[in-house]
Design a protein around this motif. Structure first.
Motif, PDB file in Angstrom:
ATOM      1  N   ARG A 139      25.947  34.362  52.191  1.00  0.00           N
ATOM      2  CA  ARG A 139      26.738  33.152  52.352  1.00  0.00           C
ATOM      3  C   ARG A 139      26.995  32.470  51.009  1.00  0.00           C
ATOM      4  O   ARG A 139      28.097  32.022  50.736  1.00  0.00           O
ATOM      5  N   GLU A 140      25.966  32.403  50.144  1.00  0.00           N
ATOM      6  CA  GLU A 140      26.144  31.748  48.845  1.00  0.00           C
ATOM      7  C   GLU A 140      27.195  32.449  48.002  1.00  0.00           C
ATOM      8  O   GLU A 140      28.057  31.805  47.404  1.00  0.00           O
ATOM      9  N   GLU A 141      27.136  33.768  47.961  1.00  0.00           N
ATOM     10  CA  GLU A 141      28.111  34.528  47.182  1.00  0.00           C
ATOM     11  C   GLU A 141      29.514  34.365  47.762  1.00  0.00           C
ATOM     12  O   GLU A 141      30.488  34.211  47.032  1.00  0.00           O
ATOM     13  N   PHE A 142      29.600  34.362  49.086  1.00  0.00           N
ATOM     14  CA  PHE A 142      30.892  34.175  49.751  1.00  0.00           C
ATOM     15  C   PHE A 142      31.473  32.807  49.411  1.00  0.00           C
ATOM     16  O   PHE A 142      32.652  32.679  49.064  1.00  0.00           O
ATOM     17  N   GLU A 143      30.639  31.763  49.511  1.00  0.00           N
ATOM     18  CA  GLU A 143      31.113  30.409  49.239  1.00  0.00           C
ATOM     19  C   GLU A 143      31.530  30.253  47.778  1.00  0.00           C
ATOM     20  O   GLU A 143      32.503  29.562  47.475  1.00  0.00           O
ATOM     21  N   ALA A 144      30.804  30.893  46.854  1.00  0.00           N
ATOM     22  CA  ALA A 144      31.163  30.827  45.438  1.00  0.00           C
ATOM     23  C   ALA A 144      32.525  31.483  45.211  1.00  0.00           C
ATOM     24  O   ALA A 144      33.383  30.942  44.506  1.00  0.00           O
ATOM     25  N   ALA A 145      32.733  32.640  45.818  1.00  0.00           N
ATOM     26  CA  ALA A 145      34.014  33.338  45.678  1.00  0.00           C
ATOM     27  C   ALA A 145      35.140  32.524  46.312  1.00  0.00           C
ATOM     28  O   ALA A 145      36.245  32.446  45.773  1.00  0.00           O
ATOM     29  N   ARG A 146      34.835  31.905  47.431  1.00  0.00           N
ATOM     30  CA  ARG A 146      35.830  31.080  48.118  1.00  0.00           C
ATOM     31  C   ARG A 146      36.239  29.889  47.249  1.00  0.00           C
ATOM     32  O   ARG A 146      37.420  29.555  47.139  1.00  0.00           O
ATOM     33  N   SER A 147      35.251  29.265  46.631  1.00  0.00           N
ATOM     34  CA  SER A 147      35.517  28.137  45.746  1.00  0.00           C
ATOM     35  C   SER A 147      36.389  28.558  44.563  1.00  0.00           C
ATOM     36  O   SER A 147      37.331  27.862  44.191  1.00  0.00           O
ATOM     37  N   GLN A 148      36.083  29.706  43.996  1.00  0.00           N
ATOM     38  CA  GLN A 148      36.885  30.214  42.878  1.00  0.00           C
ATOM     39  C   GLN A 148      38.313  30.491  43.316  1.00  0.00           C
ATOM     40  O   GLN A 148      39.264  30.235  42.567  1.00  0.00           O
ATOM     41  N   LEU A 149      38.469  31.004  44.514  1.00  0.00           N
ATOM     42  CA  LEU A 149      39.802  31.283  45.037  1.00  0.00           C
ATOM     43  C   LEU A 149      40.599  29.996  45.221  1.00  0.00           C
ATOM     44  O   LEU A 149      41.785  29.934  44.865  1.00  0.00           O
ATOM     45  N   VAL A 150      39.964  28.977  45.748  1.00  0.00           N
ATOM     46  CA  VAL A 150      40.634  27.685  45.921  1.00  0.00           C
ATOM     47  C   VAL A 150      41.086  27.150  44.565  1.00  0.00           C
ATOM     48  O   VAL A 150      42.225  26.689  44.405  1.00  0.00           O
ATOM     49  N   GLN A 151      40.197  27.220  43.571  1.00  0.00           N
ATOM     50  CA  GLN A 151      40.540  26.747  42.227  1.00  0.00           C
ATOM     51  C   GLN A 151      41.697  27.563  41.642  1.00  0.00           C
ATOM     52  O   GLN A 151      42.604  27.004  41.003  1.00  0.00           O
ATOM     53  N   ALA A 152      41.667  28.857  41.847  1.00  0.00           N
ATOM     54  CA  ALA A 152      42.731  29.720  41.330  1.00  0.00           C
ATOM     55  C   ALA A 152      44.069  29.374  41.992  1.00  0.00           C
ATOM     56  O   ALA A 152      45.106  29.323  41.318  1.00  0.00           O
ATOM     57  N   ARG A 153      44.051  29.137  43.289  1.00  0.00           N
ATOM     58  CA  ARG A 153      45.290  28.770  43.989  1.00  0.00           C
ATOM     59  C   ARG A 153      45.844  27.449  43.479  1.00  0.00           C
ATOM     60  O   ARG A 153      47.057  27.290  43.320  1.00  0.00           O
ATOM     61  N   GLU A 154      44.942  26.488  43.246  1.00  0.00           N
ATOM     62  CA  GLU A 154      45.382  25.194  42.712  1.00  0.00           C
ATOM     63  C   GLU A 154      46.007  25.375  41.333  1.00  0.00           C
ATOM     64  O   GLU A 154      47.044  24.780  41.028  1.00  0.00           O
ATOM     65  N   ARG A 155      45.372  26.192  40.504  1.00  0.00           N
ATOM     66  CA  ARG A 155      45.890  26.423  39.146  1.00  0.00           C
ATOM     67  C   ARG A 155      47.240  27.136  39.205  1.00  0.00           C
ATOM     68  O   ARG A 155      48.155  26.801  38.439  1.00  0.00           O
ATOM     69  N   ILE A 156      47.388  28.081  40.098  1.00  0.00           N
ATOM     70  CA  ILE A 156      48.664  28.789  40.256  1.00  0.00           C
ATOM     71  C   ILE A 156      49.759  27.810  40.657  1.00  0.00           C
ATOM     72  O   ILE A 156      50.869  27.859  40.132  1.00  0.00           O
ATOM     73  N   ALA A 157      49.440  26.905  41.580  1.00  0.00           N
ATOM     74  CA  ALA A 157      50.423  25.901  42.009  1.00  0.00           C
ATOM     75  C   ALA A 157      50.830  25.018  40.832  1.00  0.00           C
ATOM     76  O   ALA A 157      52.021  24.712  40.655  1.00  0.00           O
ATOM     77  N   GLU A 158      49.852  24.626  40.003  1.00  0.00           N
ATOM     78  CA  GLU A 158      50.162  23.816  38.817  1.00  0.00           C
ATOM     79  C   GLU A 158      51.072  24.584  37.858  1.00  0.00           C
ATOM     80  O   GLU A 158      52.051  24.033  37.337  1.00  0.00           O
ATOM     81  N   LEU A 159      50.745  25.842  37.623  1.00  0.00           N
ATOM     82  CA  LEU A 159      51.542  26.655  36.703  1.00  0.00           C
ATOM     83  C   LEU A 159      52.953  26.894  37.240  1.00  0.00           C
ATOM     84  O   LEU A 159      53.926  26.875  36.481  1.00  0.00           O
ATOM     85  N   GLU A 160      53.063  27.102  38.553  1.00  0.00           N
ATOM     86  CA  GLU A 160      54.385  27.279  39.148  1.00  0.00           C
ATOM     87  C   GLU A 160      55.227  26.020  38.961  1.00  0.00           C
ATOM     88  O   GLU A 160      56.421  26.099  38.682  1.00  0.00           O
ATOM     89  N   ALA A 161      54.599  24.853  39.117  1.00  0.00           N
ATOM     90  CA  ALA A 161      55.320  23.592  38.925  1.00  0.00           C
ATOM     91  C   ALA A 161      55.761  23.448  37.472  1.00  0.00           C
ATOM     92  O   ALA A 161      56.898  23.020  37.200  1.00  0.00           O
ATOM     93  N   GLN A 162      54.905  23.841  36.540  1.00  0.00           N
ATOM     94  CA  GLN A 162      55.260  23.775  35.124  1.00  0.00           C
ATOM     95  C   GLN A 162      56.422  24.707  34.801  1.00  0.00           C
ATOM     96  O   GLN A 162      57.337  24.344  34.068  1.00  0.00           O
ATOM     97  N   VAL A 163      56.380  25.906  35.350  1.00  0.00           N
ATOM     98  CA  VAL A 163      57.457  26.870  35.115  1.00  0.00           C
ATOM     99  C   VAL A 163      58.768  26.326  35.686  1.00  0.00           C
ATOM    100  O   VAL A 163      59.815  26.399  35.034  1.00  0.00           O
TER     101      VAL A 163
END
Length: 82
Positions: free
Chosen positions: A49-73
């Motif tokens: 569960r801990e490893e899953f939650e860590a990966a999930r958190s990283q995925l959420v952060q990556a999606r947020e960053r992608i959205a920011e970069l898409e807006a910048q582009v």
């Protein structure tokens, strides 16, 4: 990795959903389920569960960053056009 206690609980749960009419063969089915689980579960790439939650958190952060970069582009493209 699933420990023996959890494996036992899983086999009992699966056996518990079998119809009562199975009666005497129910124990045999439970033993067979346990054997199948013991042999097949290690082949699966399960994570805790801990490893899953860590990966999930990283995925959420990556999606947020992608959205920011898409807006910048999009903003840069708009500036270039106009």
């Amino acid at each position: 990795m699933i420990d023996a206690r959890r494996l036992e609980e899983l086999a009992q749960r699966l056996a518990g959903v079998m119809p009562p009419a199975l009666g005497p063969i129910r124990t045999e089915i439970e033993q067979n389920l346990r054997a199948v689980l013991q042999s097949q579960l290690p082949r699966l790439e399960l994570v805790g569960r801990e490893e899953f939650e860590a990966a999930r958190s990283q995925l959420v952060q990556a999606r947020e960053r992608i959205a920011e970069l898409e807006a910048q582009v999009a903003e840069l493209e708009a500036q270039r056009r106009g």
